[in-house]
Design a protein around this motif. Structure first.
Motif, PDB file in Angstrom:
ATOM      1  N   LYS A 191       0.835  -1.205   0.000  1.00 18.57           N
ATOM      2  CA  LYS A 191       0.000   0.000   0.000  1.00 18.57           C
ATOM      3  C   LYS A 191       0.869   1.254   0.000  1.00 18.57           C
ATOM      4  O   LYS A 191       0.606   2.212  -0.735  1.00 18.57           O
ATOM      5  CB  LYS A 191      -0.926  -0.002   1.221  1.00 18.57           C
ATOM      6  CG  LYS A 191      -1.990   1.082   1.187  1.00 18.57           C
ATOM      7  CD  LYS A 191      -2.973   0.907   2.321  1.00 18.57           C
ATOM      8  CE  LYS A 191      -4.150   1.852   2.172  1.00 18.57           C
ATOM      9  NZ  LYS A 191      -5.001   1.533   1.016  1.00 18.57           N
ATOM     10  N   VAL A 192       1.905   1.254   0.827  1.00 18.06           N
ATOM     11  CA  VAL A 192       2.811   2.400   0.900  1.00 18.06           C
ATOM     12  C   VAL A 192       3.558   2.578  -0.419  1.00 18.06           C
ATOM     13  O   VAL A 192       3.650   3.686  -0.963  1.00 18.06           O
ATOM     14  CB  VAL A 192       3.798   2.219   2.074  1.00 18.06           C
ATOM     15  CG1 VAL A 192       4.924   3.248   2.001  1.00 18.06           C
ATOM     16  CG2 VAL A 192       3.062   2.348   3.408  1.00 18.06           C
ATOM     17  N   LEU A 193       4.095   1.488  -0.951  1.00 20.20           N
ATOM     18  CA  LEU A 193       4.873   1.573  -2.188  1.00 20.20           C
ATOM     19  C   LEU A 193       4.010   1.974  -3.385  1.00 20.20           C
ATOM     20  O   LEU A 193       4.472   2.706  -4.270  1.00 20.20           O
ATOM     21  CB  LEU A 193       5.569   0.242  -2.464  1.00 20.20           C
ATOM     22  CG  LEU A 193       6.757  -0.074  -1.554  1.00 20.20           C
ATOM     23  CD1 LEU A 193       7.315  -1.454  -1.863  1.00 20.20           C
ATOM     24  CD2 LEU A 193       7.848   0.982  -1.697  1.00 20.20           C
ATOM     25  N   LYS A 194       2.784   1.511  -3.417  1.00 16.84           N
ATOM     26  CA  LYS A 194       1.898   1.883  -4.520  1.00 16.84           C
ATOM     27  C   LYS A 194       1.703   3.390  -4.563  1.00 16.84           C
ATOM     28  O   LYS A 194       1.718   4.012  -5.638  1.00 16.84           O
ATOM     29  CB  LYS A 194       0.545   1.177  -4.372  1.00 16.84           C
ATOM     30  CG  LYS A 194      -0.429   1.492  -5.502  1.00 16.84           C
ATOM     31  CD  LYS A 194      -1.744   0.738  -5.330  1.00 16.84           C
ATOM     32  CE  LYS A 194      -2.710   1.064  -6.469  1.00 16.84           C
ATOM     33  NZ  LYS A 194      -4.001   0.331  -6.319  1.00 16.84           N
ATOM     34  N   HIS A 195       1.550   3.996  -3.394  1.00 17.89           N
ATOM     35  CA  HIS A 195       1.347   5.445  -3.337  1.00 17.89           C
ATOM     36  C   HIS A 195       2.631   6.194  -3.703  1.00 17.89           C
ATOM     37  O   HIS A 195       2.589   7.237  -4.363  1.00 17.89           O
ATOM     38  CB  HIS A 195       0.893   5.853  -1.937  1.00 17.89           C
ATOM     39  CG  HIS A 195       0.438   7.272  -1.838  1.00 17.89           C
ATOM     40  ND1 HIS A 195      -0.818   7.690  -2.217  1.00 17.89           N
ATOM     41  CD2 HIS A 195       1.087   8.392  -1.416  1.00 17.89           C
ATOM     42  CE1 HIS A 195      -0.933   8.991  -2.029  1.00 17.89           C
ATOM     43  NE2 HIS A 195       0.216   9.446  -1.539  1.00 17.89           N
ATOM     44  N   LEU A 196       3.772   5.668  -3.289  1.00 17.57           N
ATOM     45  CA  LEU A 196       5.041   6.350  -3.529  1.00 17.57           C
ATOM     46  C   LEU A 196       5.527   6.216  -4.968  1.00 17.57           C
ATOM     47  O   LEU A 196       6.372   7.000  -5.408  1.00 17.57           O
ATOM     48  CB  LEU A 196       6.109   5.813  -2.569  1.00 17.57           C
ATOM     49  CG  LEU A 196       5.918   6.190  -1.098  1.00 17.57           C
ATOM     50  CD1 LEU A 196       6.866   5.390  -0.212  1.00 17.57           C
ATOM     51  CD2 LEU A 196       6.130   7.690  -0.885  1.00 17.57           C
ATOM     52  N   THR A 197       5.034   5.226  -5.686  1.00 20.53           N
ATOM     53  CA  THR A 197       5.490   5.013  -7.065  1.00 20.53           C
ATOM     54  C   THR A 197       4.550   5.619  -8.109  1.00 20.53           C
ATOM     55  O   THR A 197       4.739   5.407  -9.307  1.00 20.53           O
ATOM     56  CB  THR A 197       5.664   3.505  -7.348  1.00 20.53           C
ATOM     57  OG1 THR A 197       4.454   2.809  -7.031  1.00 20.53           O
ATOM     58  CG2 THR A 197       6.798   2.929  -6.512  1.00 20.53           C
ATOM     59  N   VAL A 198       3.561   6.374  -7.657  1.00 18.16           N
ATOM     60  CA  VAL A 198       2.707   7.104  -8.596  1.00 18.16           C
ATOM     61  C   VAL A 198       3.571   8.119  -9.350  1.00 18.16           C
ATOM     62  O   VAL A 198       4.440   8.770  -8.766  1.00 18.16           O
ATOM     63  CB  VAL A 198       1.570   7.830  -7.839  1.00 18.16           C
ATOM     64  CG1 VAL A 198       0.822   8.789  -8.756  1.00 18.16           C
ATOM     65  CG2 VAL A 198       0.611   6.815  -7.238  1.00 18.16           C
ATOM     66  N   LYS A 199       3.351   8.259 -10.645  1.00 14.59           N
ATOM     67  CA  LYS A 199       4.131   9.206 -11.444  1.00 14.59           C
ATOM     68  C   LYS A 199       3.749  10.635 -11.067  1.00 14.59           C
ATOM     69  O   LYS A 199       2.576  11.001 -11.060  1.00 14.59           O
ATOM     70  CB  LYS A 199       3.892   8.969 -12.936  1.00 14.59           C
ATOM     71  CG  LYS A 199       4.429   7.631 -13.430  1.00 14.59           C
ATOM     72  CD  LYS A 199       4.188   7.456 -14.921  1.00 14.59           C
ATOM     73  CE  LYS A 199       4.737   6.125 -15.414  1.00 14.59           C
ATOM     74  NZ  LYS A 199       4.519   5.931 -16.870  1.00 14.59           N
ATOM     75  N   ARG A 200       4.782  11.439 -10.742  1.00 11.12           N
ATOM     76  CA  ARG A 200       4.564  12.832 -10.354  1.00 11.12           C
ATOM     77  C   ARG A 200       5.657  13.701 -10.964  1.00 11.12           C
ATOM     78  O   ARG A 200       6.772  13.228 -11.192  1.00 11.12           O
ATOM     79  CB  ARG A 200       4.607  12.986  -8.824  1.00 11.12           C
ATOM     80  CG  ARG A 200       3.547  12.211  -8.061  1.00 11.12           C
ATOM     81  CD  ARG A 200       3.693  12.451  -6.568  1.00 11.12           C
ATOM     82  NE  ARG A 200       2.646  11.790  -5.793  1.00 11.12           N
ATOM     83  CZ  ARG A 200       2.749  10.567  -5.294  1.00 11.12           C
ATOM     84  NH1 ARG A 200       3.861   9.866  -5.492  1.00 11.12           N
ATOM     85  NH2 ARG A 200       1.756  10.038  -4.605  1.00 11.12           N
ATOM     86  N   PRO A 201       5.378  14.985 -11.170  1.00 14.87           N
ATOM     87  CA  PRO A 201       6.435  15.884 -11.650  1.00 14.87           C
ATOM     88  C   PRO A 201       7.477  16.106 -10.562  1.00 14.87           C
ATOM     89  O   PRO A 201       7.210  15.906  -9.371  1.00 14.87           O
ATOM     90  CB  PRO A 201       5.673  17.174 -11.973  1.00 14.87           C
ATOM     91  CG  PRO A 201       4.441  17.115 -11.133  1.00 14.87           C
ATOM     92  CD  PRO A 201       4.072  15.661 -11.040  1.00 14.87           C
ATOM     93  N   VAL A 202       8.662  16.524 -10.967  1.00 11.40           N
ATOM     94  CA  VAL A 202       9.746  16.774 -10.016  1.00 11.40           C
ATOM     95  C   VAL A 202       9.330  17.797  -8.962  1.00 11.40           C
ATOM     96  O   VAL A 202       9.714  17.698  -7.795  1.00 11.40           O
ATOM     97  CB  VAL A 202      11.009  17.250 -10.772  1.00 11.40           C
ATOM     98  CG1 VAL A 202      12.054  17.787  -9.801  1.00 11.40           C
ATOM     99  CG2 VAL A 202      11.591  16.110 -11.594  1.00 11.40           C
ATOM    100  N   GLU A 203       8.524  18.768  -9.362  1.00  5.27           N
ATOM    101  CA  GLU A 203       8.106  19.830  -8.445  1.00  5.27           C
ATOM    102  C   GLU A 203       6.803  19.490  -7.717  1.00  5.27           C
ATOM    103  O   GLU A 203       6.132  20.377  -7.197  1.00  5.27           O
ATOM    104  CB  GLU A 203       7.920  21.142  -9.225  1.00  5.27           C
ATOM    105  CG  GLU A 203       9.196  21.680  -9.842  1.00  5.27           C
ATOM    106  CD  GLU A 203      10.082  22.385  -8.823  1.00  5.27           C
ATOM    107  OE1 GLU A 203       9.639  22.541  -7.670  1.00  5.27           O
ATOM    108  OE2 GLU A 203      11.201  22.774  -9.183  1.00  5.27           O
ATOM    109  N   ALA A 204       6.452  18.225  -7.646  1.00  5.86           N
ATOM    110  CA  ALA A 204       5.200  17.825  -6.987  1.00  5.86           C
ATOM    111  C   ALA A 204       5.199  18.249  -5.522  1.00  5.86           C
ATOM    112  O   ALA A 204       6.246  18.322  -4.869  1.00  5.86           O
ATOM    113  CB  ALA A 204       5.020  16.317  -7.087  1.00  5.86           C
ATOM    114  N   SER A 205       4.015  18.519  -5.008  1.00  5.61           N
ATOM    115  CA  SER A 205       3.884  18.855  -3.594  1.00  5.61           C
ATOM    116  C   SER A 205       4.154  17.620  -2.746  1.00  5.61           C
ATOM    117  O   SER A 205       3.516  16.579  -2.913  1.00  5.61           O
ATOM    118  CB  SER A 205       2.474  19.374  -3.300  1.00  5.61           C
ATOM    119  OG  SER A 205       2.278  19.492  -1.900  1.00  5.61           O
TER     120      SER A 205
END
Length: 279
Positions: free
Chosen positions: A123-137
């Motif tokens: 569950k933790v890894l699934k959330h952390l591996t979501v694609k986000r921009p470098v400047e994501a909050s």
């Protein structure tokens, strides 16, 4: 003849509930609990006060020691309650750590401990591996990054496996922001494990991967990580010791979206001991 007894408890009576359940189970195995998820949440929230760990862990263990036909359902209720508290956005807004809640995990009954590990890590890894921009909050995933580091600290995740995962995420721009945050929290919570238990080849690969992170958004993170690990960056790189101000203060104001705040009061023998954040 069957006798049904229904007891309703208010929120301020919850500390008495586990004693009641223990007494009832001494009389019969046929004890069912309604709204147990709410009960679990109330107990878990009490862990904001670190002095409550012993009492809360005992009460949670009592609730999890249910009759065989209800054990799985009760555990699922606990899992839902745990993530509802630990990943509650209000904790991030209030700049509260999730670590005090994570300390409950090794105190769970054995069957619940292993199932929580198997439930929580994906569950933790699934959330952390979501694609986000470098400047994501970083507010989007800061609690998950800290939970990941806490799982490593508690040895629910091996240090070598954790660093291998972080290296993979560092190499991809779309997961780099989360990876840097995960690494910073892992360095903060697991520095001894990193220096004493992590494979030297894996650490070298991590250092190499970190050298390729040059975005300005991660300057403060990189400074902290390299200082803590006693690593130096080539002069043409970004954010090494040579870039730090020469004055006595290293205080830099920022937010979770831009970086981490470092305070000179947390330095000792050239090593930054504290990884602080501001929102």
């Amino acid at each position: 003849m069957k006798l049904f007894v229904e007891v309703e408890l208010s929120s301020d009576e919850i500390p008495l509930a586990t004693e009641l359940f223990r007494t009832l189970r001494a009389l019969t195995e046929h004890v069912k609990i309604r709204d147990v998820g709410k009960l679990f949440q109330s107990l878990i929230w009490r862990l904001e006060d670190g002095t409550q760990l012993d009492r809360v862990s005992n009460e949670v263990a009592t609730l999890l020691t249910d009759s065989p036909e209800m054990a799985m359902q009760t555990l699922e209720e606990f899992q839902g309650a745990f993530v509802a508290v630990v990943f509650n956005h209000d904790l991030v807004l209030r700049q509260k750590s999730v670590v005090p809640f994570m300390y409950l995990l090794p105190r769970l009954p054995d069957h619940a401990k292993s199932r929580m590990r198997d439930f929580l890590i994906p569950k933790v890894l699934k959330h952390l591996t979501v694609k986000r921009p470098v400047e994501a909050s970083r507010m989007e995933f800061f609690a998950h990054a800290e939970a990941f580091a806490a799982l490593v600290n508690l040895e629910f995740v091996s240090i070598n496996g954790a660093i291998t995962t972080i290296i993979t995420l560092l190499r991809k721009p779309e997961t780099r922001c989360a990876a840097v945050t995960m690494l910073g929290k892992t360095v903060e919570l697991c520095l001894q494990q990193l220096t004493e238990k992590c494979n030297s080849k894996t650490l070298q690969e991590l250092n190499t991967a970190l050298q390729s992170v040059t975005e300005d958004a991660f300057q403060y993170d990189i400074n902290y990580i390299e200082e803590s690990m006693s690593w130096s960056r080539p002069l043409h790189g970004m954010g090494g010791l040579h870039d730090l101000p020469s004055s006595g203060s290293l205080s830099t104001h920022g937010d979770l979206n831009k970086g981490l705040t470092m305070d000179s009061s947390s330095t000792s023998s050239g090593m930054l001991r504290k990884w602080q954040h501001q929102i």
